[in-house]
Motif scaffolding. Structure first.
Motif, PDB file in Angstrom:
ATOM      1  N   TYR A 109       0.822  -1.207   0.000  1.00 52.06           N
ATOM      2  CA  TYR A 109       0.000   0.000   0.000  1.00 52.06           C
ATOM      3  C   TYR A 109       0.861   1.265   0.000  1.00 52.06           C
ATOM      4  CZ  TYR A 109      -3.435   3.477   1.393  1.00 52.06           C
ATOM      5  OH  TYR A 109      -4.239   4.596   1.437  1.00 52.06           O
ATOM      6  N   LYS A 144      -4.707  -9.286  -2.675  1.00 47.23           N
ATOM      7  CA  LYS A 144      -5.451  -8.571  -3.707  1.00 47.23           C
ATOM      8  C   LYS A 144      -6.797  -8.089  -3.181  1.00 47.23           C
ATOM      9  CE  LYS A 144      -7.225  -9.092  -8.429  1.00 47.23           C
ATOM     10  NZ  LYS A 144      -7.350 -10.014  -9.593  1.00 47.23           N
ATOM     11  N   ASN A 145      -7.510  -8.945  -2.454  1.00 49.37           N
ATOM     12  CA  ASN A 145      -8.817  -8.568  -1.928  1.00 49.37           C
ATOM     13  C   ASN A 145      -8.706  -7.490  -0.850  1.00 49.37           C
ATOM     14  OD1 ASN A 145     -10.012 -10.422  -3.622  1.00 49.37           O
ATOM     15  ND2 ASN A 145     -10.159 -12.020  -2.063  1.00 49.37           N
ATOM     16  N   LEU A 147      -6.285  -5.200  -0.536  1.00 50.80           N
ATOM     17  CA  LEU A 147      -5.914  -3.940  -1.181  1.00 50.80           C
ATOM     18  C   LEU A 147      -7.074  -3.369  -1.985  1.00 50.80           C
ATOM     19  CD1 LEU A 147      -2.317  -4.880  -2.351  1.00 50.80           C
ATOM     20  CD2 LEU A 147      -2.944  -3.386  -0.461  1.00 50.80           C
ATOM     21  N   LYS A 148      -7.907  -4.231  -2.542  1.00 51.03           N
ATOM     22  CA  LYS A 148      -9.082  -3.761  -3.269  1.00 51.03           C
ATOM     23  C   LYS A 148     -10.047  -3.055  -2.330  1.00 51.03           C
ATOM     24  CE  LYS A 148     -12.791  -5.328  -6.350  1.00 51.03           C
ATOM     25  NZ  LYS A 148     -13.401  -6.507  -7.015  1.00 51.03           N
ATOM     26  N   ALA A 149     -10.244  -3.613  -1.128  1.00 51.34           N
ATOM     27  CA  ALA A 149     -11.110  -2.976  -0.135  1.00 51.34           C
ATOM     28  C   ALA A 149     -10.551  -1.627   0.300  1.00 51.34           C
ATOM     29  CB  ALA A 149     -11.282  -3.892   1.075  1.00 51.34           C
ATOM     30  N   GLU A 151      -8.621   0.355  -1.555  1.00 49.35           N
ATOM     31  CA  GLU A 151      -8.810   1.273  -2.673  1.00 49.35           C
ATOM     32  C   GLU A 151     -10.247   1.797  -2.716  1.00 49.35           C
ATOM     33  OE1 GLU A 151      -7.679  -0.835  -6.137  1.00 49.35           O
ATOM     34  OE2 GLU A 151      -5.532  -0.815  -5.684  1.00 49.35           O
ATOM     35  N   GLN A 152     -11.206   0.941  -2.430  1.00 42.05           N
ATOM     36  CA  GLN A 152     -12.602   1.379  -2.404  1.00 42.05           C
ATOM     37  C   GLN A 152     -12.840   2.384  -1.283  1.00 42.05           C
ATOM     38  OE1 GLN A 152     -14.750  -2.316  -2.077  1.00 42.05           O
ATOM     39  NE2 GLN A 152     -14.596  -2.775  -4.266  1.00 42.05           N
TER      40      GLN A 152
END
Length: 220
Positions: A109, A144-145, A147-149, A151-152
């Protein structure tokens, strides 16, 4: 896992997460005793130790400027200690892997995580930890999941920052135009985490204000 502590080699606490109910007095006592115990250990000693009725798993993290990455170090100049307390029947190697995965998430991150990242962005460090661990247990093993959270969440923060700086109108078309104008500082600065400094760029957007004013007048 009972709790996780992050502290510097000077004994400064940088992050703490407790998964068991304890009073503030007891937390301070545990933190003080544990920090002193870990810092007193020699670099070549094992990363596992028995403390009270718990097992302590810790690891030292330093910032490798040559490789520009976060890495594990065993010397006394390591900048951060990641320390976890687990019950006697828990696996120490799994806990060590959890620490390593958390460091990987922080490094992914922040780009190259160091102590200053934790100090100035502690809310992000807590958010990443909460996405990774729930009740002291790993709830999401996919980087991945997680970091996706994150980013959201950053995107939501950006939208709220735009809503904070943009005046509201009864006309949806006018709102769209105003949102475009007030989003220009964020686009110019590339910052989504600090709206106030970005709003100082509004005077630089004045040459673009005339078309926006004309469009507002048309739709009004």
């Amino acid at each position: 896992m009972q709790f996780m502590l992050l502290f510097s080699r000077q004994g400064k606490l940088r992050l703490q997460k407790w998964y068991v109910p304890l009073s503030d007095k007891e937390k301070k006592k545990i933190t003080r005793e544990l920090v002193q115990t870990v810092l007193a250990r020699k670099p070549k000693m094992c990363s596992f130790l028995e403390w009270r009725d718990l097992k302590i798993v810790y690891k030292r993290l330093t910032h490798n400027q040559q490789l520009n990455t976060a890495c594990w170090d065993t010397d006394r100049y390591a900048s951060l200690y990641f320390c976890c307390a687990i019950e006697d029947q828990d696996n120490e190697l799994i806990t060590l892997e959890i620490i390593h995965r958390y460091v990987e998430l922080l490094d992914k991150y922040f780009g190259s995580v160091c102590e200053l990242d934790i100090i100035f962005n502690f809310e992000k460090a807590y958010f990443i930890l909460d996405e990774f661990l729930l009740g002291g247990e790993a709830q999401e093993t996919s980087k991945k999941n997680v970091l996706k959270a994150i980013e959201q969440a950053d995107l939501l923060q950006e939208v709220r920052a735009l809503d904070w700086g943009c005046p509201q109108s009864a006309n949806p078309a006018v709102d769209l135009i105003l949102h475009f104008y007030f989003s220009l500082p964020f686009l110019l600065s590339g910052s989504v985490q600090s709206p106030i400094p970005s709003l100082f760029l509004l005077p630089l957007c004045l040459p673009l204000a005339s078309p926006c004013v004309v469009l507002v007048a048309v739709f009004m």
